[in-house]
Write an enzyme that holds these catalytic residues in place. Structure first.
Site, mmCIF file in Angstrom:
data_model
loop_
_atom_site.group_PDB
_atom_site.id
_atom_site.type_symbol
_atom_site.label_atom_id
_atom_site.label_comp_id
_atom_site.label_asym_id
_atom_site.label_seq_id
_atom_site.Cartn_x
_atom_site.Cartn_y
_atom_site.Cartn_z
ATOM 1 N N THR B 36 -11.304 -5.438 -2.926
ATOM 2 C CA THR B 36 -11.934 -5.736 -4.210
ATOM 3 C C THR B 36 -12.235 -7.225 -4.313
ATOM 4 O O THR B 36 -13.173 -7.628 -4.992
ATOM 5 C CB THR B 36 -10.995 -5.328 -5.369
ATOM 6 O OG1 THR B 36 -10.395 -4.078 -5.036
ATOM 7 C CG2 THR B 36 -11.731 -5.210 -6.668
ATOM 8 N N TYR B 124 -2.419 -2.320 5.885
ATOM 9 C CA TYR B 124 -3.376 -1.901 4.862
ATOM 10 C C TYR B 124 -4.289 -0.845 5.487
ATOM 11 O O TYR B 124 -5.096 -1.136 6.358
ATOM 12 C CB TYR B 124 -4.159 -3.123 4.383
ATOM 13 C CG TYR B 124 -5.237 -2.869 3.343
ATOM 14 C CD1 TYR B 124 -5.338 -1.643 2.666
ATOM 15 C CD2 TYR B 124 -6.163 -3.855 3.011
ATOM 16 C CE1 TYR B 124 -6.318 -1.428 1.730
ATOM 17 C CE2 TYR B 124 -7.150 -3.637 2.061
ATOM 18 C CZ TYR B 124 -7.216 -2.426 1.428
ATOM 19 O OH TYR B 124 -8.206 -2.200 0.500
ATOM 20 N N LYS B 151 0.057 -0.505 2.299
ATOM 21 C CA LYS B 151 -0.842 -0.143 1.207
ATOM 22 C C LYS B 151 -1.795 0.889 1.759
ATOM 23 O O LYS B 151 -2.496 0.635 2.743
ATOM 24 C CB LYS B 151 -1.642 -1.357 0.724
ATOM 25 C CG LYS B 151 -2.737 -0.944 -0.251
ATOM 26 C CD LYS B 151 -3.588 -2.090 -0.756
ATOM 27 C CE LYS B 151 -4.708 -1.506 -1.631
ATOM 28 N NZ LYS B 151 -5.632 -2.538 -2.135
#
Lengths: 324, 324, 324, 324
Positions: B36, B124, B151
């Site tokens: 993001t 991730y 994550k």
């Protein structure tokens, strides 16, 4: 494709007339009960009747490759027996569908058929609809004499080359047929024996000509026609759910196919009418049909999907602003 | 997300103000240089500067998880060293992207980092953008003490459960964070430790409340909020190319993010303005912003894509009939 | 491909020697900083240095197409300016990657570049790694004079034909280059202008010969070579994570490429050694290298993945029965 | 699942015994002719016979949801009529398969059925096997009273939430059933009414308990069981082509299912025997069956696919070096 009458049943007379028309226009063979023939939308007894009619009407003028996939191995083998009796030259059997099977399962399925079929078998690889048949599996299956060829509708030229490289040395008689006429000429140039195509049911003169030109080494002429075929093909494939675009085109050639067994919504009927006009224009350029009386707009290629989205976005925004 | 100034550079003051705002609204930590945060659209030196600012401004109030992926292993390890020096609590490293790497390569990549990083590492996994990290690979990597968590942005609840089942017994301290806040509450209920989310950058009060309610066993209340978050999330994710929808929402919360580094076309600017109005309406329902003066239309869910296509088809047909 | 020294830095002398070797063997041009060149694994300053060296060393003997994709539009444009200064003939810019962007965003990205680049731009479509560039978008972009061609690595022959049909009438000068040498000859036959290939970095004599034979209309000879190239290509592409197979092959041609920037695990090192032997056998058949002293086994095509699975299954079963 | 006798026919007595067993163990209903029931591998008349037997044997103790998909709309409607006569409570109809249909076609298909079926209809969305049914389409179809629910096997929790958010306000009676028992408890927690699962055919006591615990708000206990169910589910789903793993498990529960209609290769028979031992160990942990006499190895999760590949690679390398 199978014409249907007003009550949705097989329109036998029209099917016979269609068979004659195809044979007269030079197809080298017929493939009923394929994907374009919507075999999954007919009952087992209807599928048998379709093959019976086509074999009768072909009457030995061209060989019939009969789509024989049924619900399971035993019933598929029974269909093979029946179609041998009808005089089919061979059967084509699509890889198991619905479930996505592993190569081992695909192998076991076709092996069982190869062992029991009384008629030659062509594998049918169409990975967008059914479990894929990969090169090693095809190579293993080519050890069975009963398996005599493959129809591949992947459209992947390198895949076809890998297949030919793997199988032809051990089975020089094995037939390689493409089901992706968008690239028919290149497929023939890499060594494909031919094609079994939806488009051959619409413009058999054209696909035959592509084949003959390529065989004669007149590549430039073949390629020019290939480009024109691609425009027709794209319009038929991408403007409606398969195979409705091909059905619309066959109707323009003068056959009554009737209502599809897959119902259309209102917006789809509108789209189909628009597609029909476009197809008439394309077919008119070849001289196969009259151009529409209202004339044909210049065809500058597909209206960009982006532009379509832009137009839609503007309309929707307006609707939203009005509280819709 | 990183605010940009009029010349497209990092707007440092606004970034600091944003960090304060997030911390004050209850986030448990900060994750700069994530997807993001558009880490791929910044230069290596900009990425360093972003971490530096965030660490300084967080000033120990909450831990910083610093996105540290660089062009290759050596530079990634150098970034780890730098971020350790800035006071980050740990780094998060996305799986290699662009090339689609095999599990073996993904393993080799992270192993190298695990061996040399001076700071704890969080894996991730975001399979829609980067090479997937599968359960066996994560299990192998969990043997390295330096690797302290993952994550996962796959959004697949069963995947998260498989992961927890495989790793937690051998590494009770290993942290499982979800990046798919559309199902945050269910993720927490299956045992996830928390989330690192795009949406927490927009409505940190809301995601914090979801977390607290779930921890407190007030599942019904949590689930009702989860449904409302889903509406917001879907609007931000599916109405623009990621992460533009989130940027539009953060601006409504009072931050000047500036022009995105990914340019917008004219039609996209129109779409973004429409999205902004919709987001304002959704955020106003939560009480986070004022409703637009022109009022909000009733939100009956997404306008059906079919209807959109229908509308577009009609418009296009009209255009075609006029010779376009 | 970029040779690296013992410390993982660009090995400039070896890179210059490699450039000379390629030019002497007949390549029509050079394309540094492409996917095979692992541009994403170098830093921005390294990418600049690579282009500088290649332009210097090519010294006008062949044109240089410089890969210029950077983190964002502004930096990409700066790279374009730099590479124009180095004497590159044009730049090639891959579609934005990591995020999967919509056609509208892809358009906006390239439009911005087209408006500001001081050097001609080639689009680079590689849908397996980056956001796809579809036909309507390419058509819209072809309205910019600065955009002079496309490299397409989709490998889809029909896509290339659609592209040529859409763009060539409006831009007869637009260059169509394929990045999928598995089907180079068919691509040339449908009208492609040439190719920019990983394999040309390994066997430039061979790809040049394919090109020349096809241009001369000696299709049968070209096709035979195409089949042999396919075997080499498949071995390089499918036996290791891209582009490690190509690196292994270039080393066999006498260049020291050094350790890849993507680390290899132990099992990958073993696989790479096995691949290297196989590649040596294939290259020896062409006469490009000596055959391995221990001899080459008959190559009967790929060992079936099914057989591999079978073997693995048996081994695993045994391990399981022993309590593993 | 449908037991078969030595000759591959429906084993009616065993099917009746299986129905009794399921009802006695607490299932809330029966769903014959679903994907796990291999409906596509039976003939139309066999499918009818299966429903007849199940309805008779259920004898009103639990409702029967009869899978009614046939080759086309007309035959599907005829099956609906027949199954209404047999006393089925409702029918479940899978979205059209083989062809990948657009939302508009999916809508038109179900609308036609909704208008003519004399019995309530449940939509069946299973995007891995059949044309997907998206949220807007389901919303449009929910306007028909005859359509009373949906079974969704996508396994996507956020999809289920979107569906509930879109449809429940307008149709409070609409039933939402999940077909992805890997996440049954979370599905129930977001508001699903229940599930129709393959696993309920294997361990009906367990899935019933999951349901009851969740309804009672005993989430922690439910979740612990959910994790144990996941291990069983993964073993059944991923160790053989669907639904062979479930058939192997039902046999361990004491039913003779006979040879599958999809033939197995030799290596698949070996794999199935290994899978059967593993399943026996898992089921023994629940106390449903005896543990194998030879004992169970510690189950440390799946043997890593990487390790499998490594083992296979080593074996293959050895084979290659020996000239294979």
């Amino acid at each position: 494709m199978v014409p249907l009458d007003d009550r949705g049943r097989i329109h036998e007379d029209e099917l016979r007339r269609y068979v004659d028309w195809l044979v007269e226009r030079g197809v080298h063979g017929l493939y009923p009960n394929g994907s374009t023939g919507e075999f999954v939308r007919f009952s087992p007894s209807e599928r048998r009747r379709i093959i019976e009619i086509v074999c009768q009407q072909a009457a030995g003028r061209v060989p019939v490759l009969a789509g024989a996939a049924e619900a399971n191995v035993r019933e598929t083998i029974e269909a093979c027996e029946t179609y041998a009796g009808f005089g089919a030259r061979a059967v084509a059997i699509v890889s198991p569908f619905y479930y996505k099977l592993s190569p081992e399962s695909v192998y076991a399925y076709f092996r069982e058929i190869a062992r029991h079929s009384p008629i030659d078998v062509t594998l049918y690889n169409i990975p967008m609809f059914a479990s894929p048949i990969d090169v090693p599996t095809i190579k293993r299956l080519a050890e069975f004499e009963r398996i005599v060829g493959i129809k591949d509708s992947s459209g992947d030229l390198a895949f076809m080359m890998r297949l030919i490289a793997a199988v032809r040395p051990m089975r020089p008689d094995f037939a390689f047929l493409t089901g992706w006429e968008a690239v028919l000429v290149p497929m023939l140039l890499v060594g494909c024996d031919g094609g079994t195509h939806a488009t051959s049911g619409v413009v058999p003169e054209l696909t035959r000509k592509l084949f003959d030109l390529t065989q004669a080494g007149r590549i430039d002429e073949a390629m020019k026609l290939q480009y024109r075929l691609l425009e027709l093909f794209d319009a038929m494939v991408y403007s409606a759910d398969f195979p409705e675009g091909f059905r619309a085109a066959v109707e323009l050639r003068g056959f009554h196919l009737g209502q599809s067994r897959q119902p259309l919504s209102e917006s789809q009927r509108i789209d189909r009418a628009a597609l029909s006009r476009l197809l008439q224009c394309i077919l008119a350029d070849f001289g196969y049909v009259e151009a529409p009386k209202e004339g044909c707009p210049p065809r500058t290629g597909n209206l960009s999907q982006d532009r379509i989205n832009q137009i839609a976005a503007t309309v929707i925004q307006t609707l939203r602003e009005r509280g819709l």
